[in-house]
Design an enzyme around this catalytic site. Structure first.
Site, PDB file in Angstrom:
ATOM      1  N   ASN A   1       9.378  72.320  58.225  1.00 26.52           N
ATOM      2  CA  ASN A   1      10.566  71.826  58.935  1.00 26.52           C
ATOM      3  C   ASN A   1      11.479  71.013  58.008  1.00 26.52           C
ATOM      4  O   ASN A   1      12.379  70.334  58.466  1.00 26.52           O
ATOM      5  CB  ASN A   1      10.156  70.972  60.141  1.00 26.52           C
TER       6      ASN A   1
ATOM      7  N   ASP B   1       1.773  59.485  51.788  1.00 22.15           N
ATOM      8  CA  ASP B   1       1.718  59.370  53.255  1.00 22.15           C
ATOM      9  C   ASP B   1       0.285  59.513  53.752  1.00 22.15           C
ATOM     10  O   ASP B   1      -0.619  59.828  52.977  1.00 22.15           O
ATOM     11  CB  ASP B   1       2.640  60.409  53.913  1.00 22.15           C
TER      12      ASP B   1
END
Ligand code: PGA
Length: 245
Positions: free
Chosen positions: A144, A77
């Site tokens: 998260n 990413d």
């Protein structure tokens, strides 16, 4: 609800006393894989967790004269709109930690500075159609539960895509020195990750304890993308005792 943690099957949990030992074990695991398949396609996450694994992987590869000439590397990413020579980028970390020290020629990743993000996504999609699936995908888990920039939400996306970054991602310390934060990220999608032959999940430190506890509930939920790893047939999680005992 009782938590069932399988002792066999697709998920293997390897717990080590500390970050150094976790990293050494993961590095040796990757060395073994590269020795067995010198032309493998490796997908690499960035951030703080894999740093020591990559350092040791490079060290062991050089010491043992492992042939990394045929190895292919794809970046997991990237932040959008940060120049690739900025130390905040995933590109900078990978180039300095692994690509340049090993002289890897077969390397591809999203170029965050190219204005045409769609073209960058198409480039990665095309590459994976040609050279995929990934052999070994190295991941860490966000606070998260994100994997790469597959952020929690009502839906997840299968392939490479651009995504609005969550507050958790924007609070990542990689961005701490920037005057202007990025808004978006580019990431491989969940199917790109889950089609990998093997997945290595690195989890370290007390700050990951809560997220690890949720992961070990093995409840699959788009609001916790890492939970999709329970669908994969070959995941090895290297963690330290601060994250999971
Ligand atoms: P970390 O980042 O390895 O720095 O904890 C993981 C992530 O946010 O994906």
């Amino acid at each position: 609800m009782a938590t069932y943690i399988p002792s066999s099957g697709g998920f293997k949990l390897k717990s080590y006393p500390d970050y150094s030992q976790l990293s050494e074990a993961a590095a040796r695991f990757i060395i073994q894989e590269v020795s067995e398949k010198p032309n493998l396609l490796l997908c690499l996450a960035t951030g703080s967790t894999p740093i020591k694994t990559y350092d040791l992987f490079v060290k062991f590869a050089i010491e043992s004269s492992i042939n990394t000439n045929g190895m292919k590397v794809i970046k997991l990413d990237e932040w959008v709109d940060i120049p690739p020579d900025n130390p905040a980028t995933c590109e900078y970390q990978l180039q300095n930690q692994l690509i340049q020290p090993l002289g890897i020629k077969n390397y591809i990743g999203f170029d965050s500075e190219k204005p045409d993000n769609e073209k960058e996504l198409a480039k990665i999609h095309q590459y994976l159609s040609e050279y995929g699936p990934i052999d070994i995908c190295i991941l860490s888990i966000g606070l998260n539960g994100h994997l790469g920039f597959n952020e929690p939400g009502d839906m997840l996306q299968p392939f490479a895509h651009k995504i609005l970054l969550s507050e958790t991602s924007l609070a990542h310390k990689m961005l701490a020195g920037l005057k202007t934060s990025p808004e978006y990220g580019l990431t491989l999608g969940m199917a790109d990750i889950l089609q990998s032959r093997k997945i290595i999940l690195l989890v370290s430190g007390a700050k990951k304890k809560e997220v690890m506890q949720r992961f070990m509930q093995n409840q699959i939920d788009t609001r916790f993308p890492a939970s999709f790893l329970w669908l994969h047939p070959d995941v090895t999680c290297f963690c330290d005792s601060d994250a999971w005992e």
